[in-house]
Design a protein around this motif. Structure first.
Motif, PDB file in Angstrom:
ATOM      1  N   LEU A 129       0.829  -1.193   0.000  1.00  0.00           N
ATOM      2  CA  LEU A 129       0.000   0.000   0.000  1.00  0.00           C
ATOM      3  C   LEU A 129       0.866   1.247   0.000  1.00  0.00           C
ATOM      4  N   ALA A 130       0.248   2.360  -0.346  1.00  0.00           N
ATOM      5  CA  ALA A 130       0.962   3.637  -0.417  1.00  0.00           C
ATOM      6  C   ALA A 130       0.601   4.513   0.770  1.00  0.00           C
ATOM      7  N   SER A 131       1.565   5.302   1.206  1.00  0.00           N
ATOM      8  CA  SER A 131       1.330   6.310   2.236  1.00  0.00           C
ATOM      9  C   SER A 131       1.062   7.651   1.562  1.00  0.00           C
ATOM     10  N   PRO A 132       0.262   8.520   2.183  1.00  0.00           N
ATOM     11  CA  PRO A 132      -0.006   9.829   1.573  1.00  0.00           C
ATOM     12  C   PRO A 132       1.183  10.763   1.694  1.00  0.00           C
ATOM     13  N   ALA A 133       1.386  11.581   0.688  1.00  0.00           N
ATOM     14  CA  ALA A 133       2.411  12.629   0.709  1.00  0.00           C
ATOM     15  C   ALA A 133       1.718  13.981   0.679  1.00  0.00           C
ATOM     16  N   ASP A 134       2.331  14.964   1.327  1.00  0.00           N
ATOM     17  CA  ASP A 134       1.732  16.302   1.373  1.00  0.00           C
ATOM     18  C   ASP A 134       1.816  17.009   0.027  1.00  0.00           C
ATOM     19  N   SER A 135       2.847  16.674  -0.758  1.00  0.00           N
ATOM     20  CA  SER A 135       3.037  17.350  -2.040  1.00  0.00           C
ATOM     21  C   SER A 135       3.896  16.489  -2.942  1.00  0.00           C
ATOM     22  N   GLU A 291      -6.917  10.396 -10.163  1.00  0.00           N
ATOM     23  CA  GLU A 291      -6.806  11.010  -8.845  1.00  0.00           C
ATOM     24  C   GLU A 291      -5.532  11.810  -8.633  1.00  0.00           C
ATOM     25  N   GLY A 292      -4.437  11.415  -9.262  1.00  0.00           N
ATOM     26  CA  GLY A 292      -3.156  12.053  -9.017  1.00  0.00           C
ATOM     27  C   GLY A 292      -2.049  11.156  -9.510  1.00  0.00           C
ATOM     28  N   VAL A 293      -0.964  11.036  -8.747  1.00  0.00           N
ATOM     29  CA  VAL A 293       0.138  10.161  -9.137  1.00  0.00           C
ATOM     30  C   VAL A 293       0.649   9.374  -7.946  1.00  0.00           C
ATOM     31  N   MET A 294       1.341   8.287  -8.258  1.00  0.00           N
ATOM     32  CA  MET A 294       2.094   7.506  -7.284  1.00  0.00           C
ATOM     33  C   MET A 294       3.569   7.780  -7.520  1.00  0.00           C
ATOM     34  N   ARG A 309       8.294   5.203   2.964  1.00  0.00           N
ATOM     35  CA  ARG A 309       8.354   6.048   1.778  1.00  0.00           C
ATOM     36  C   ARG A 309       8.541   5.252   0.487  1.00  0.00           C
ATOM     37  N   ALA A 310       8.397   3.935   0.528  1.00  0.00           N
ATOM     38  CA  ALA A 310       8.602   3.135  -0.677  1.00  0.00           C
ATOM     39  C   ALA A 310       7.593   3.504  -1.759  1.00  0.00           C
ATOM     40  N   TRP A 311       6.323   3.639  -1.381  1.00  0.00           N
ATOM     41  CA  TRP A 311       5.271   4.072  -2.296  1.00  0.00           C
ATOM     42  C   TRP A 311       4.547   5.259  -1.643  1.00  0.00           C
ATOM     43  N   LEU A 312       4.439   6.348  -2.351  1.00  0.00           N
ATOM     44  CA  LEU A 312       3.734   7.528  -1.857  1.00  0.00           C
ATOM     45  C   LEU A 312       2.678   7.945  -2.870  1.00  0.00           C
ATOM     46  N   LYS A 313       1.514   8.355  -2.369  1.00  0.00           N
ATOM     47  CA  LYS A 313       0.456   8.821  -3.263  1.00  0.00           C
ATOM     48  C   LYS A 313       0.292  10.325  -3.117  1.00  0.00           C
ATOM     49  N   VAL A 314       0.155  10.982  -4.249  1.00  0.00           N
ATOM     50  CA  VAL A 314       0.016  12.432  -4.289  1.00  0.00           C
ATOM     51  C   VAL A 314      -1.319  12.755  -4.936  1.00  0.00           C
TER      52      VAL A 314
END
Length: 443
Positions: A129-135, A291-294, A309-314
């Motif tokens: 799964l991905a963790s959220p990133a602020d930007s 939705e955005g990018v990974m 931080r392996a996978w982050l969703k923006v």
């Protein structure tokens, strides 16, 4: 279950092993007369339980128990109890798909038993799964050659192929092969003999834009031929976990991505490695209705759950100021607190706020305590579960978007809503309107 409740015991005598033994016997009781025998077993168990234990067992067995033991906590507990590394327990859970199975193996055979778990074709793997990133800038910072891919609002899928046999699974490891025949046929035609692919699938409009998320999900329960033809699913694969006899979970993503492009070709999700302009990719994804990018680190292996931080969703952040209409009494660790909020958008024509969803996410212990003190002062009615409020409080809600819904009178519902803060600086006349919520519908 409630019919079996009798007078509770005055003193506590039950142990965990007592309860486990009875439930094991209940599960093993089959055949003629089994319903009566199971009732006898459960009735006897409940008669030996105190009032608090009866309540606990009733909610446990009916799926209503909220006791706060998250899977991550349980993994650490298994590791501690069996004296094995937590990473090894986590990895075994990824392969087995079941926490209880993994716990039993750790207890019976320790590290050696956990090391025996591996990828098996036809048995789904817990997804990474991905963790959220602020930007976007925050997400790419520190990764020398980031992989930037579209973040689609589809349904997560994992497909397994062994020769002509193909299975399709959801994010929760539920098999949906019979509802997604076109996906199975597509994977059966890929240039390989065995493969495990991770990806998304979604239904598209005639002009290639994504349909609303709930329309894609409806396919997984549909048996109507006309709906099946109208909502063909398109896969977008972003990872390859196995290819032609070789497991790839432990190799870096850059190598898995090479295998992915070899086998999936045009069905790989749009994206680039070390793009010259990551912002342009983000804009392109949003323009296409996604939705955005990974953002992914190409040097990391595949590991179930959110791995730092392996996978982050923006994704662009959406917030709305909404009116609190009611709150429900909490369960588990929130027992005694007013928790789940009913949220309403302002009616631009001056009527009562229009309900658009519920949420308990984002509420801190301090907010729960404050709500429980404050809300009764605004009460205009209540029942056993809910306190209805005068529409005087405004709360800021972060959400991933909106979707059409027949559940609420405005025809729209919030997606993944969570509380940011209360807005005492705003009154309900300044809240966002139902039209503001409807404007967030994709497409």
């Amino acid at each position: 279950m409630r019919d079996l409740l009798g007078r509770p015991a005055d003193t506590a005598t039950l142990s965990v092993t007592d309860v486990d033994a009875v439930l094991g016997e209940v599960a093993a009781t089959t055949g003629s007369g089994s319903a009566s025998r199971r009732s006898e077993l459960l009735s006897d168990l409940l008669s030996r339980a105190t009032a608090g234990e009866q309540d606990f067992l009733l909610r446990l067995l009916t799926g209503e128990l909220r006791q706060g033991a998250l899977e991550g906590v349980m993994i650490e507990a298994i590791a501690s109890a069996t004296d094995v590394p937590a990473d090894l327990v986590r990895r075994a859970v990824m392969f087995s798909g079941d926490l209880a199975t993994t716990a039993a193996a750790a207890a019976a055979g320790g590290q050696e038993a956990l090391l025996a778990f591996g990828l098996e074709l036809g048995r789904p793997v817990r997804p990474m799964l991905a963790s959220p990133a602020d930007s976007l800038d925050q997400a790419v910072d520190g990764i020398a050659e980031p992989i930037v891919e579209y973040k689609m609002d589809g349904a997560r899928i994992q497909v397994h192929r062994d020769g002509d046999e193909v299975h399709v699974y959801t994010r929760t490891l539920r098999e949906i092969t019979r509802h997604a025949a076109e996906l199975a046929d597509l994977v059966r035609g890929l240039p390989c003999t065995s493969v495990v692919l991770d990806g998304e699938t979604l239904a598209l409009t005639d002009d290639g834009r994504p349909r609303p998320f709930q329309e894609t999900m409806a396919r997984f329960g549909s048996t109507r031929e006309e709906q099946v033809r109208a909502l063909l699913l398109r896969p977008y694969f972003f990872d390859c976990l196995h290819l032609d006899g070789t497991d790839l979970l432990d190799v870096p993503l850059r190598s898995r991505r090479e295998a992915l492009h070899r086998v999936a070709g045009e069905h790989v999700i749009p994206g680039e490695m070390a793009p010259a302009d990551a912002a342009a990719l983000l804009e392109s994804s949003l323009d296409a209705g996604h939705e955005g990018v990974m953002v992914k680190d190409p040097d990391t292996p595949y590991a179930a759950g959110r791995r730092g931080r392996a996978w982050l969703k923006v994704k662009p952040s959406h917030t709305l100021d909404l009116v609190v209409l009611a709150a429900e009494w909490g369960h588990g660790r929130r027992t005694g607190y007013l928790s789940n909020l009913h949220l309403g958008a302002r009616d631009p024509d001056g009527g009562e706020p229009i309900m658009v969803g519920k949420t308990f996410k984002g509420l801190t212990d301090e907010l729960l305590a404050w709500q429980t003190r404050r809300f009764p002062e605004l009460e205009r009615g209540s029942d056993d579960w809910t306190v209805h409020l005068r529409p005087e409080l405004v709360v800021e809600i972060e959400l991933d978007g909106a979707q059409t819904s027949t559940r609420y009178p405005g025809g729209v519902a919030l997606r993944f809503a969570r509380v940011v803060r209360y807005r005492p600086d705003k009154d309900p006349a300044e809240a966002d309107t139902i039209e503001d919520v409807r404007a967030m519908l994709r497409g």
